[in-house]
Design a protein around this motif. Structure first.
Motif, short mmCIF file in Angstrom:
data_model
loop_
_atom_site.label_atom_id
_atom_site.label_comp_id
_atom_site.label_asym_id
_atom_site.label_seq_id
_atom_site.Cartn_x
_atom_site.Cartn_y
_atom_site.Cartn_z
N GLY A 104 0.78 -1.23 0.00
CA GLY A 104 0.00 0.00 0.00
C GLY A 104 0.81 1.28 0.00
N PHE A 105 2.09 1.21 0.35
CA PHE A 105 3.02 2.34 0.34
C PHE A 105 2.60 3.51 1.23
CE2 PHE A 105 5.50 0.30 -2.87
CZ PHE A 105 6.74 0.91 -2.80
N TYR A 106 1.59 3.35 2.06
CA TYR A 106 1.22 4.36 3.05
C TYR A 106 0.94 5.72 2.42
CZ TYR A 106 2.93 0.51 5.82
OH TYR A 106 3.11 -0.75 6.32
N VAL A 107 0.25 5.69 1.27
CA VAL A 107 -0.19 6.91 0.60
C VAL A 107 -1.71 6.91 0.53
CG1 VAL A 107 1.92 7.00 -0.79
CG2 VAL A 107 -0.14 5.94 -1.75
N ASN A 108 -2.29 8.04 0.14
CA ASN A 108 -3.71 8.12 -0.20
C ASN A 108 -3.82 8.13 -1.72
OD1 ASN A 108 -4.59 8.28 2.46
ND2 ASN A 108 -4.61 10.52 2.48
N ALA A 109 -4.22 6.99 -2.28
CA ALA A 109 -4.29 6.88 -3.73
C ALA A 109 -5.37 7.79 -4.30
CB ALA A 109 -4.57 5.44 -4.13
N THR A 110 -5.09 8.32 -5.49
CA THR A 110 -6.04 9.21 -6.18
C THR A 110 -6.50 8.63 -7.52
OG1 THR A 110 -4.21 10.40 -7.23
CG2 THR A 110 -5.04 11.27 -5.13
N GLN A 111 -5.89 7.52 -7.95
CA GLN A 111 -6.13 6.98 -9.29
C GLN A 111 -7.00 5.74 -9.25
OE1 GLN A 111 -4.65 8.88 -11.99
NE2 GLN A 111 -4.48 10.13 -10.13
N VAL A 112 -7.79 5.55 -10.30
CA VAL A 112 -8.58 4.34 -10.48
C VAL A 112 -7.62 3.20 -10.86
CG1 VAL A 112 -10.39 3.29 -11.90
CG2 VAL A 112 -10.56 5.71 -11.25
N PRO A 113 -7.82 1.97 -10.31
CA PRO A 113 -8.88 1.52 -9.39
C PRO A 113 -8.49 1.59 -7.92
CG PRO A 113 -7.62 -0.36 -10.12
CD PRO A 113 -6.98 0.85 -10.76
N TRP A 114 -7.38 2.26 -7.62
CA TRP A 114 -6.79 2.20 -6.29
C TRP A 114 -7.45 3.14 -5.28
CZ3 TRP A 114 -3.95 -1.93 -6.80
CH2 TRP A 114 -3.36 -2.20 -8.04
N ALA A 115 -8.03 4.23 -5.75
CA ALA A 115 -8.49 5.28 -4.85
C ALA A 115 -9.60 4.83 -3.91
CB ALA A 115 -8.95 6.49 -5.66
N THR A 116 -10.37 3.84 -4.28
CA THR A 116 -11.49 3.40 -3.44
C THR A 116 -11.02 2.86 -2.10
OG1 THR A 116 -12.78 2.85 -5.41
CG2 THR A 116 -13.48 1.85 -3.33
N HIS A 117 -9.90 2.14 -2.11
CA HIS A 117 -9.47 1.46 -0.89
C HIS A 117 -8.10 1.89 -0.37
CE1 HIS A 117 -12.80 -1.41 -1.15
NE2 HIS A 117 -12.53 -1.54 -2.43
N TYR A 118 -7.22 2.31 -1.25
CA TYR A 118 -5.82 2.49 -0.86
C TYR A 118 -5.58 3.88 -0.27
CZ TYR A 118 -4.52 -1.99 -2.86
OH TYR A 118 -4.41 -3.34 -3.10
N ARG A 119 -5.95 4.00 1.01
CA ARG A 119 -5.77 5.26 1.74
C ARG A 119 -5.07 4.96 3.08
NH1 ARG A 119 -8.19 9.38 -0.50
NH2 ARG A 119 -8.15 10.57 1.43
N MET A 120 -3.94 4.27 2.96
CA MET A 120 -3.23 3.84 4.16
C MET A 120 -2.67 5.01 4.96
SD MET A 120 -3.47 0.58 4.58
CE MET A 120 -2.17 0.25 5.76
N TYR A 121 -2.36 6.11 4.31
CA TYR A 121 -1.87 7.29 5.03
C TYR A 121 -2.91 7.76 6.06
CZ TYR A 121 -0.12 12.06 5.77
OH TYR A 121 0.33 13.23 6.34
N ASP A 122 -4.13 7.95 5.62
CA ASP A 122 -5.18 8.39 6.54
C ASP A 122 -5.51 7.33 7.57
OD1 ASP A 122 -5.41 10.87 5.37
OD2 ASP A 122 -7.29 10.45 4.31
N TYR A 123 -5.43 6.08 7.17
CA TYR A 123 -5.72 4.98 8.10
C TYR A 123 -4.74 4.98 9.27
CZ TYR A 123 -6.41 0.17 9.76
OH TYR A 123 -6.64 -0.95 10.53
#
Length: 279
Positions: A104-123
């Motif tokens: 997940g690289f601890y980022v907040n994804a902004t691109q499809v299809p990753w943005a729906t789930h890949y928000r590990m920074y905020d988590y």
């Protein structure tokens, strides 16, 4: 706020090694994570060290391989060990080990299809601490550490949010991801082609531009196969010098990228953090 569901529990050095599951609103999926609660947590709230693991890992790697619980029990520090990405059948994935689930690289994804789930920074920054401090005997004093991809995540989270942490350390962090293959691949997928977005998740650039009031400890093995191409600790060191940061970078002769390296120095990292968590 979601409730914690106990998955498993073992007694360990007089404390409790536990694994929980919960429904994450930030990641839009169920997540598992591990926690070590030292014996002192039976009497009151204790400070916590957040540990972020690397590529292909889950919350179990550090809990079972690092040997951190003995010293954490002595020092009265909880260990919070999140997973490395969102998980589940509905979560986007990739066949490669360095993208998608486990990466997940601890980022907040902004691109499809990753943005729906890949928000590990905020988590890691907000959802998980809020959840745990409300439901477990944890104080609001937090330190953060990690390995490789997780070292990158720990440094970025601390550099961008110094008021949230007392101290930060890392083992073999991906220190300059905008200039290495792992980082370039992940950032292109998660954040898009605009490299200015990448720079907010690069520890070397953040440290050079913003400095840091936090003490930073970084250990790097000089026999690490990924040292030159992927990790680039010298870039971080140069940034720290430029910013007059309180950074100690230690090159450890003969050590590689494995958990044998982490286990060899985790006691020193825990004692480093304890000096700030217990002030």
């Amino acid at each position: 706020m979601s409730a914690l569901t106990l998955v498993q529990e073992q007694k360990c050095f007089g404390g409790r090694q536990v694994r929980f599951k919960h429904a994450s609103a930030v990641l839009s999926c169920d997540m598992q994570f591990s926690v070590f609660l030292p014996p002192q947590a039976a009497e009151g709230k204790v400070p916590a060290l957040y540990w972020l693991s690397g590529l292909t890992c889950s919350d179990e790697n550090f809990a079972t391989k690092a040997g951190a619980q003995r010293v954490a029990a002595e020092l009265g520090i909880a260990l919070i060990i999140p997973d490395t990405s969102p998980r589940g059948e509905a979560v986007a994935d990739d066949a490669a080990y360095d993208l998608g689930q486990g990466a997940g690289f601890y980022v907040n994804a902004t691109q499809v299809p990753w943005a729906t789930h890949y928000r590990m920074y905020d988590y890691i920054l907000t959802e998980l601490p809020t959840l745990l401090e409300a439901q477990l005997p944890l104080s609001d004093k937090r330190a953060i550490s990690g390995h490789s991809m997780g070292g990158h995540g720990a440094l970025v989270l601390a550099l961008r949010n110094p008021a949230r942490f007392t101290s930060v350390s890392a083992f073999a962090p991906i220190a300059n991801p905008v200039n290495c293959p792992w980082g370039q691949k992940a950032f292109t997928a998660y954040l898009g082609e605009d490299r200015t977005r990448w720079e907010e998740f690069d520890a070397s650039l953040l440290l050079a531009r913003r400095g840091s009031p936090l003490p930073l400890l970084v250990d790097q093995g000089d026999a690490d196969n990924f040292l030159a191409e992927q990790l680039k600790p010298q870039t971080l060191y140069t940034a720290g010098m430029q910013a007059s940061a309180n950074l100690l970078l230690r090159m450890q002769p003969g050590y590689d990228h494995s958990y044998y390296f982490i286990a060899s120095f985790i006691e020193e990292h825990l004692r480093f953090h304890a000096g700030y968590l217990q002030d």
